[in-house]
Design an enzyme around this catalytic site. Structure first.
Site, PDB file in Angstrom:
ATOM      1  N   ASP A  71      10.098  42.659  45.182  1.00 55.44           N
ATOM      2  CA  ASP A  71       9.708  41.502  44.377  1.00 55.44           C
ATOM      3  C   ASP A  71      10.277  40.199  44.958  1.00 55.44           C
ATOM      4  O   ASP A  71      11.269  40.206  45.687  1.00 55.44           O
ATOM      5  CB  ASP A  71      10.277  41.641  42.946  1.00 55.44           C
ATOM      6  CG  ASP A  71       9.535  42.684  42.125  1.00 55.44           C
ATOM      7  OD1 ASP A  71       8.743  43.452  42.710  1.00 55.44           O
ATOM      8  OD2 ASP A  71       9.763  42.733  40.908  1.00 55.44           O
ATOM      9  N   HIS A 216      14.318  43.766  46.095  1.00 57.43           N
ATOM     10  CA  HIS A 216      13.905  42.378  46.320  1.00 57.43           C
ATOM     11  C   HIS A 216      14.052  42.059  47.808  1.00 57.43           C
ATOM     12  O   HIS A 216      15.152  42.246  48.352  1.00 57.43           O
ATOM     13  CB  HIS A 216      14.777  41.423  45.487  1.00 57.43           C
ATOM     14  CG  HIS A 216      14.599  41.606  44.012  1.00 57.43           C
ATOM     15  ND1 HIS A 216      15.238  42.606  43.310  1.00 57.43           N
ATOM     16  CD2 HIS A 216      13.818  40.941  43.119  1.00 57.43           C
ATOM     17  CE1 HIS A 216      14.863  42.538  42.039  1.00 57.43           C
ATOM     18  NE2 HIS A 216      14.013  41.537  41.893  1.00 57.43           N
TER      19      HIS A 216
HETATM   20 ZN   LIG Z   1      10.975  38.771  40.189  1.00 59.93          ZN
END
Ligand SMILES: [Zn+2]
Length: 254
Positions: A71, A216
């Site tokens: 993400d 991430h």
């Molecule tokens: Zn996010």
């Protein structure tokens, strides 16, 4: 089922019974506390499916298949992530932020060219996304879709809400945009925990066929954890696949 509507009905019925029984005032307060607590819990834990249906894993998979998801990119670190994935012959899914794609369209193209899948993670990834109106949420999603369409020529169907937050407004906006909501069942907490060992161990203990791992592509720390994780998954004979392949859903509109 633990759903927002069911909780509302149960609380209203409880209040009615309390009224008929002429219960003391603080029993109403307890119902209110329960309702507030459930709403907060349901908003922040996408795995509860409290406000909407989200895919968090595929419980029917018995083969060693798992989905890595990244993400908040594309980011300076995305290139390193892509290099590692390529080396391990792993495929992944990238939930991209609109403002980041405007900065790095070449990375979006590389993600797609290397057989990974793209998902919508809103235009601005605002910290106050959970308080947006239905209209504003719809705009955030559609603006991200437009950028992805311009760069890739594809209409994206996968969506992950920022921070995994869900609420009635987000559910309403998604019923209009028609995206599939993708959550996770293995949260690395790679943006919260400082120690790489701790992040790696957290993920390692939860590895299971059909799982969806949340990472991430925004820090060197995650890149280092990923390097270890890919070696581990390869040693355990796992195949790293995109979420649409894991869940048997469509990533793009035809
Ligand atoms: Zn996010």
């Amino acid at each position: 089922m633990l759903k927002h509507k069911n909780i509302i009905v149960s609380c209203l019925l409880t209040v009615l019974v309390l009224f008929l029984l002429k219960a003391v005032w603080w029993s109403y307060f307890l119902v209110f506390l329960f309702f507030s607590g459930m709403t907060a819990w349901g908003s922040f834990d996408i795995r509860l499916h409290y406000f909407l249906k989200a895919y968090t894993h595929n419980p029917n998979i018995t083969q060693r298949k798992i989905a890595l998801t990244f993400d908040d990119g594309p980011h300076e670190m995305t290139e390193k992530v892509l290099d590692l994935l390529q080396k391990a012959n792993a495929k992944a899914t990238f939930f991209c932020i609109g403002t980041q794609m405007e900065k790095h369209p070449e990375l979006v193209r590389r993600i797609l060219a290397e057989g990974h899948v793209l998902g919508n993670h809103t235009y601005s990834h605002s910290k106050t996304f959970g308080f947006f109106s239905t209209q504003k949420i719809k705009e955030e999603i559609e603006r991200n879709d437009e950028i992805l369409l311009n760069i890739t020529g594809k209409k994206i169907k996968l969506f992950r809400p920022p921070f995994g937050v869900t609420n009635p407004n987000i559910a309403k906006a998604l019923s209009v945009t028609g995206h599939q909501v993708i959550g996770w069942n293995i949260r690395s907490l790679d943006t919260v925990i400082a120690a790489e060992d701790m992040i790696f161990n957290r993920i390692q203990h939860k590895i299971q066929p059909g799982g969806i791992i949340l990472l991430h592509d925004t820090s060197l720390k995650t890149v280092r954890v990923l390097e270890r994780l890919l070696l581990f998954l390869q040693a355990e004979h796992y195949e790293m696949v995109t979420v649409d392949a894991l869940l048997n859903v469509q990533a793009y509109e035809n």
